[in-house]
Design a protein around this motif. Structure first.
Motif, PDB file in Angstrom:
ATOM      1  N   CYS A   1       0.857  -1.188   0.000  1.00  0.00           N
ATOM      2  CA  CYS A   1       0.000   0.000   0.000  1.00  0.00           C
ATOM      3  C   CYS A   1       0.896   1.242   0.000  1.00  0.00           C
ATOM      4  O   CYS A   1       1.838   1.330   0.786  1.00  0.00           O
ATOM      5  CB  CYS A   1      -0.886  -0.004   1.239  1.00  0.00           C
ATOM      6  SG  CYS A   1      -1.784   1.533   1.459  1.00  0.00           S
TER       7      CYS A   1
ATOM      8  N   GLU B   1       0.158   4.114   0.936  1.00  0.00           N
ATOM      9  CA  GLU B   1      -0.118   4.997   2.082  1.00  0.00           C
ATOM     10  C   GLU B   1       0.485   4.439   3.378  1.00  0.00           C
ATOM     11  O   GLU B   1       1.070   5.172   4.155  1.00  0.00           O
ATOM     12  CB  GLU B   1      -1.639   5.169   2.271  1.00  0.00           C
ATOM     13  CG  GLU B   1      -2.358   5.857   1.123  1.00  0.00           C
ATOM     14  CD  GLU B   1      -2.027   7.327   1.010  1.00  0.00           C
ATOM     15  OE1 GLU B   1      -1.640   7.931   2.021  1.00  0.00           O
ATOM     16  OE2 GLU B   1      -2.125   7.864  -0.110  1.00  0.00           O
ATOM     17  N   CYS B   2       0.304   3.101   3.618  1.00  0.00           N
ATOM     18  CA  CYS B   2       0.730   2.571   4.923  1.00  0.00           C
ATOM     19  C   CYS B   2       1.706   1.402   4.804  1.00  0.00           C
ATOM     20  O   CYS B   2       2.069   0.802   5.827  1.00  0.00           O
ATOM     21  CB  CYS B   2      -0.496   2.168   5.735  1.00  0.00           C
ATOM     22  SG  CYS B   2      -1.314   0.711   5.087  1.00  0.00           S
TER      23      CYS B   2
ATOM     24  N   CYS C   1      -6.863  -1.121   0.288  1.00  0.00           N
ATOM     25  CA  CYS C   1      -5.997  -1.575   1.369  1.00  0.00           C
ATOM     26  C   CYS C   1      -6.873  -2.020   2.550  1.00  0.00           C
ATOM     27  O   CYS C   1      -7.858  -1.371   2.878  1.00  0.00           O
ATOM     28  CB  CYS C   1      -5.074  -0.441   1.782  1.00  0.00           C
ATOM     29  SG  CYS C   1      -4.160  -0.791   3.278  1.00  0.00           S
TER      30      CYS C   1
ATOM     31  N   CYS D   1      -5.966   0.837   5.583  1.00  0.00           N
ATOM     32  CA  CYS D   1      -6.311   2.270   5.497  1.00  0.00           C
ATOM     33  C   CYS D   1      -7.288   2.584   4.364  1.00  0.00           C
ATOM     34  O   CYS D   1      -7.637   3.731   4.142  1.00  0.00           O
ATOM     35  CB  CYS D   1      -5.042   3.099   5.340  1.00  0.00           C
ATOM     36  SG  CYS D   1      -4.271   2.896   3.739  1.00  0.00           S
TER      37      CYS D   1
END
Ligand SMILES: [Zn+2]
Length: 198
Positions: A9, A11-12, A29, A32
């Motif tokens: 992911c 983002e995370c 995801c 998140c």
């Protein structure tokens, strides 16, 4: 056994193992809910149509006059490339180079590279050096700034209108349309399904 790919992911950083997605679906995801991957519907045909349209508009934008300026009975027309040359002749070579690369060369390379990938795939052939071209497209994409250039032209046209008569040329309309078509072509492009097809 179904083919699985591993995606982190953006983002995370959570790793996911994903099976090939059906058309029109999106993978999110687990942690998140950011979009990991989306398999766009009929992406190949839509991207191909949009990129061919973009190529035609790109040709018109560069071949015909952008604006014509009439002052004291003298009429002067300038093309995109003519504008770059004028800037260079007046000593603004840095701006001339910036316009040349961000408004002409990078958008042109981007359209041609996308067609280089899409056309062979349409006929079930794998394009040569595919991963290199995909990296190239992703590298030059942020440098295509036709919208910024268009805004600059509009501001100067509005300022000029008070002093001289300005006639918009065919290139101005096609360049305006090109901005939208190139944006549409970029969003229709689905690199994941390109890899799958190849
Ligand atoms: Zn995440």
């Amino acid at each position: 056994m179904k083919k699985k790919i591993i995606i982190a992911c953006h983002e995370c950083d959570l790793l996911h193992r994903i099976e090939s997605l059906p058309e029109g679906s999106t993978a999110l995801c687990r942690r998140c809910h950011a979009v990991l991957l989306s398999h766009k519907k009929d992406s190949l045909n839509r991207s191909l149509a949009l990129n061919i349209t973009a190529l035609i508009l790109f040709f018109i934008s560069n071949a015909y006059p952008l604006i014509e300026i009439k002052t004291e009975g003298i009429c002067r027309a300038t093309t995109l490339m003519g504008g770059v040359r004028n800037l260079y002749d007046q000593g603004f070579w840095e701006i001339a180079l910036l316009v040349l690369f961000t408004a002409i060369l990078f958008p042109g390379f981007e359209i041609l590279s996308r067609l280089y990938l899409l056309l062979p795939l349409k006929f079930y052939k794998k394009p040569w050096h595919m991963s290199l071209i995909i990296k190239f497209i992703q590298k030059i994409k942020p440098w295509g700034m036709m919208d910024v250039f268009m805004l600059g032209i509009l501001v100067s046209v509005i300022k000029l209108v008070k002093m001289v008569s300005v006639i918009p040329g065919p290139s101005l309309y096609s360049f305006f349309a090109l901005i939208f078509v190139v944006t549409g072509a970029a969003s229709a492009m689905d690199f994941h399904s390109i890899w799958e097809k190849a």
